[in-house]
Design a protein around this motif. Structure first.
Motif, mmCIF file in Angstrom:
data_model
loop_
_atom_site.group_PDB
_atom_site.id
_atom_site.type_symbol
_atom_site.label_atom_id
_atom_site.label_comp_id
_atom_site.label_asym_id
_atom_site.label_seq_id
_atom_site.Cartn_x
_atom_site.Cartn_y
_atom_site.Cartn_z
ATOM 1 N N LEU A 23 6.494 28.054 16.843
ATOM 2 C CA LEU A 23 7.782 27.384 17.103
ATOM 3 C C LEU A 23 7.609 25.917 17.513
ATOM 4 O O LEU A 23 8.350 25.060 17.014
ATOM 5 N N SER A 42 11.484 38.235 17.095
ATOM 6 C CA SER A 42 10.053 38.463 17.331
ATOM 7 C C SER A 42 9.807 39.628 18.294
ATOM 8 O O SER A 42 8.709 40.171 18.328
ATOM 9 N N THR A 47 15.760 28.782 15.315
ATOM 10 C CA THR A 47 14.622 28.962 16.222
ATOM 11 C C THR A 47 14.903 30.088 17.211
ATOM 12 O O THR A 47 14.053 30.951 17.463
ATOM 13 N N THR A 66 13.830 31.661 9.045
ATOM 14 C CA THR A 66 12.714 30.810 8.622
ATOM 15 C C THR A 66 13.084 30.076 7.345
ATOM 16 O O THR A 66 12.772 28.887 7.180
ATOM 17 N N ILE A 87 14.700 33.454 15.476
ATOM 18 C CA ILE A 87 13.307 33.874 15.247
ATOM 19 C C ILE A 87 12.733 34.418 16.551
ATOM 20 O O ILE A 87 12.059 35.459 16.567
ATOM 21 N N ALA A 88 13.029 33.727 17.658
ATOM 22 C CA ALA A 88 12.505 34.167 18.962
ATOM 23 C C ALA A 88 13.031 35.555 19.301
ATOM 24 O O ALA A 88 12.282 36.433 19.742
ATOM 25 N N TYR A 94 4.847 33.620 17.378
ATOM 26 C CA TYR A 94 5.911 32.610 17.342
ATOM 27 C C TYR A 94 5.716 31.558 18.407
ATOM 28 O O TYR A 94 6.146 30.411 18.239
ATOM 29 N N HIS A 105 3.236 39.934 18.869
ATOM 30 C CA HIS A 105 4.057 39.313 17.838
ATOM 31 C C HIS A 105 4.837 38.100 18.339
ATOM 32 O O HIS A 105 4.815 37.052 17.696
ATOM 33 N N THR A 164 10.256 28.417 23.164
ATOM 34 C CA THR A 164 8.886 28.934 23.268
ATOM 35 C C THR A 164 8.537 29.287 24.707
ATOM 36 O O THR A 164 7.895 30.316 24.972
ATOM 37 N N ILE A 168 13.282 38.222 9.470
ATOM 38 C CA ILE A 168 12.811 36.926 10.000
ATOM 39 C C ILE A 168 12.769 35.881 8.896
ATOM 40 O O ILE A 168 12.862 34.680 9.158
#
Lengths: 544, 48
Positions: free
Chosen positions: A270, A305, A298, A337, A301-302, A266, A262, A213, A333
């Motif tokens: 996250l 994004s 994770t 997830t 997803i990052a 996250y 966007h 993050t 995504i």
């Protein structure tokens, strides 16, 4: 290797102590000049709670106004200010600072560090925030009222605001600076301050979620800052970045904003994933299923994004290839997830489950966040999005993700770590009452908004056609009860801070909490891990 | 690598110094992103 047993009850490498660090400041100076990660974490969390209630009060105004068609209590401009400021307060004032507060409290404890790597910068990061939100909220007292063009600040609408405009822009710059400094602190604390032997693949999953993050924050907060700087120069310095009359393009603003926006979504979820990944194994009495897969999911997803932003803009008009790309990348995504949702479920499979308040909130997160994820998939379908765009369906979707997702995870984490912070157990009965009221009425509040949106009710309006009245009343009723039930949360916290049964170091003795934070006393001593702890299989998360 | 078991050096200070250097680099990276995004827009919005 020689071991020494020290004041915080942990095995340490044999090492001399710096006793001059044991002083604990008192009075207002303790908070103003705070450099202790626990004090700063507490300030972040209290600030976040105050913002949660202020933003919540604005939501109550919105729901009261929407009780009936026509105008009831506020004029339309003030209603627009409510929706705009509610979003800014909840995103930048409540959810993000809550996660930074949790990071401050827990990351040094989880990595065996004496404090965050840069304690003074940590102080600046926090103290910027009250000034930022004072600037933002003071705009309500200027000519023209508060900002009313939506939290996305699209030009040309946002540029038509009065004095509130520069106040909002400066406030957002300050919030961004605070977030970037916080993110830098998290990264260098995790990368440079870990106890010897605590390798990256032994890190608690909360640290991993926050590390990823923090990189997202550093990548995208400057983009938001750039976007609002250009708005400011368009308004006051005669530039025309987003003004077609001068060769600019207002749609370009939307691209830049959502290139920030966007990944920001996250950033808000996250750390919540990290929290739930800590709590579910504890109360399932099993290790987390697929520890490394969770980290890769994770990170995936990052990464994804950054390549989905234009799904917020399908109706602005874009080439078919663009629509296809952003539709497919958005749907992609669902894969990482899904890995997470299945891993949490598999962690519970054949586990010895108990349902303490942190576990209840985590389970609600699992079910309700997934509902938000599914409605997100519906919105990702470009032709369907042409119908859903700017309706209450979108409002329902992101509130499922952010309230029953992010906010529920924050509440789960508070109920999980509160005894570690205060040294007392809290009232389980009251906390469970808080849970059930929240879990039931968050659905009463937001589920009908799906129906309203599909039936065509637009978002951000104070008035609506009469056929929408019934579901709006159900939603408002749910909102009032959900809002009031949050007072229980405050009562539980205050009671727990003031006293209660003594919590042990491990707090959840009959469960299996893992990690270094459970090796220090409860409450966690003001100075912990002044000498690095010895890393053993028992006190760290298994790397599988 | 720092000898963290030594009682004559302060390993925490050494790690903090490294953390400070990394923090400066990350701060510069954030600044670079900010200036790049505005710079690209300056080029993009010039009259053609």
């Amino acid at each position: 290797m020689a071991h020494a047993h020290t004041h915080d009850g942990v095995n340490h490498l044999d090492h001399s102590h710096d006793d001059h660090h044991h002083d604990k400041p008192t009075g207002i100076g303790r908070w103003l000049y705070a450099t202790n990660h626990k004090d700063i974490g507490t300030m972040y969390l209290v600030f976040s709670l105050i913002m949660f209630f202020m933003g919540g009060a604005m939501a109550m105004v919105i729901r009261a106004e929407l009780w009936s068609p026509g105008l009831q209590f506020v004029d339309p401009l003030f209603f627009n200010s409510m929706t705009t400021t509610h979003a800014l307060l909840m995103i930048f004032g409540a959810v993000m600072p809550a996660f930074v507060g949790l990071a401050n409290w827990m990351i040094p404890l989880q990595v065996g560090a004496p404090d965050m790597a840069l304690p003074r910068m940590n102080n600046y990061s926090f103290w910027i925030l009250p000034f930022a939100f004072t600037l933002l909220l003071s705009s309500f007292f200027t000519a023209g009222g508060g900002p009313a063009g939506g939290w996305t600040m699209y030009p040309p609408l946002a540029l038509q605001a009065g004095t509130s405009f520069p106040l909002m822009i400066f406030a957002i710059h300050l919030m961004g600076a605070s977030s970037i400094m916080g993110a830098i602190n998290v990264i260098v604390t995790i990368m440079n301050m870990r106890a010897p032997g605590l390798t990256l693949l032994k890190l608690p999953i909360f640290c991993w979620a926050w590390l990823i993050t923090a990189y997202l924050l550093i990548a995208v907060m400057p983009v938001l800052a750039g976007a609002v700087t250009m708005l400011l120069t368009d308004h006051y310095f005669g530039t025309s970045f987003f003004n077609p009359a001068g060769g600019g393009d207002p749609v370009m603003y939307q691209h830049i904003f959502w290139f920030f926006g966007h990944p920001e979504v996250y950033i808000l979820i996250l750390p919540a994933f990290g929290i739930v990944s800590e709590i579910i194994p504890t109360f399932s009495r099993k290790p987390l299923f697929g520890y490394e897969a969770m980290i890769y999911a994770t990170a995936s997803i990052a990464f994804l994004s950054f390549i989905v932003w234009a799904h917020h803009m399908f109706t602005t008009g874009m080439p078919l290839a663009g629509q296809m790309f952003f539709m497919m990348s958005t749907m992609l995504i669902a894969v990482p997830t899904g890995v997470k949702v299945f891993n949490w479920t598999t962690t519970m499979w054949k586990g010895s489950l108990t349902f303490e308040p942190p576990m209840l909130f985590s389970l609600a997160f699992l079910f309700l966040f997934t509902i938000g994820g599914f409605s997100g998939l519906m919105l990702a379908i470009a032709p369907a999005d042409f119908q859903y765009q700017d309706t209450y369906f979108v409002v329902a979707h992101f509130h499922y993700v952010l309230v029953s997702g992010a906010v529920f995870a924050i509440m789960a984490s508070v109920y999980y770590w509160l005894p570690k912070w205060t040294g007392h157990m809290y009232s389980m009965a009251l906390a469970k009452t808080h849970f059930w009221l929240s879990a039931v009425f968050v659905n009463v509040l937001f589920f009908p908004q799906h129906f309203l949106g599909l039936a065509g009710m637009p978002r951000r309006i104070p008035d609506y056609n009469t056929q929408f009245t019934d579901w709006n009343r159900v939603s408002s009723l749910g909102g009032f009860v959900f809002g009031l039930s949050q007072i229980l949360f405050v009562i539980v916290i205050i009671q727990c801070v003031r006293g209660g049964p003594k919590a042990s170091a491990k707090v959840w003795d009959d469960a299996t909490p893992e990690g270094l934070e459970w090796t220090v006393d409860s409450p966690a001593p003001y100075h912990s891990f002044e000498t690095p702890p010895v890393i053993t299989e028992e006190n760290t998360h298994p790397s599988h | 690598m720092t000898d963290r078991t030594s009682s004559t050096s302060n390993p925490t200070d050494a790690r903090r110094a490294k953390a400070r250097r990394n923090a400066v680099l990350l701060g510069l990276l954030a600044l670079a992103f900010y200036l790049t995004f505005i710079g690209v827009q300056v080029l993009h919005s010039r009259p053609h």
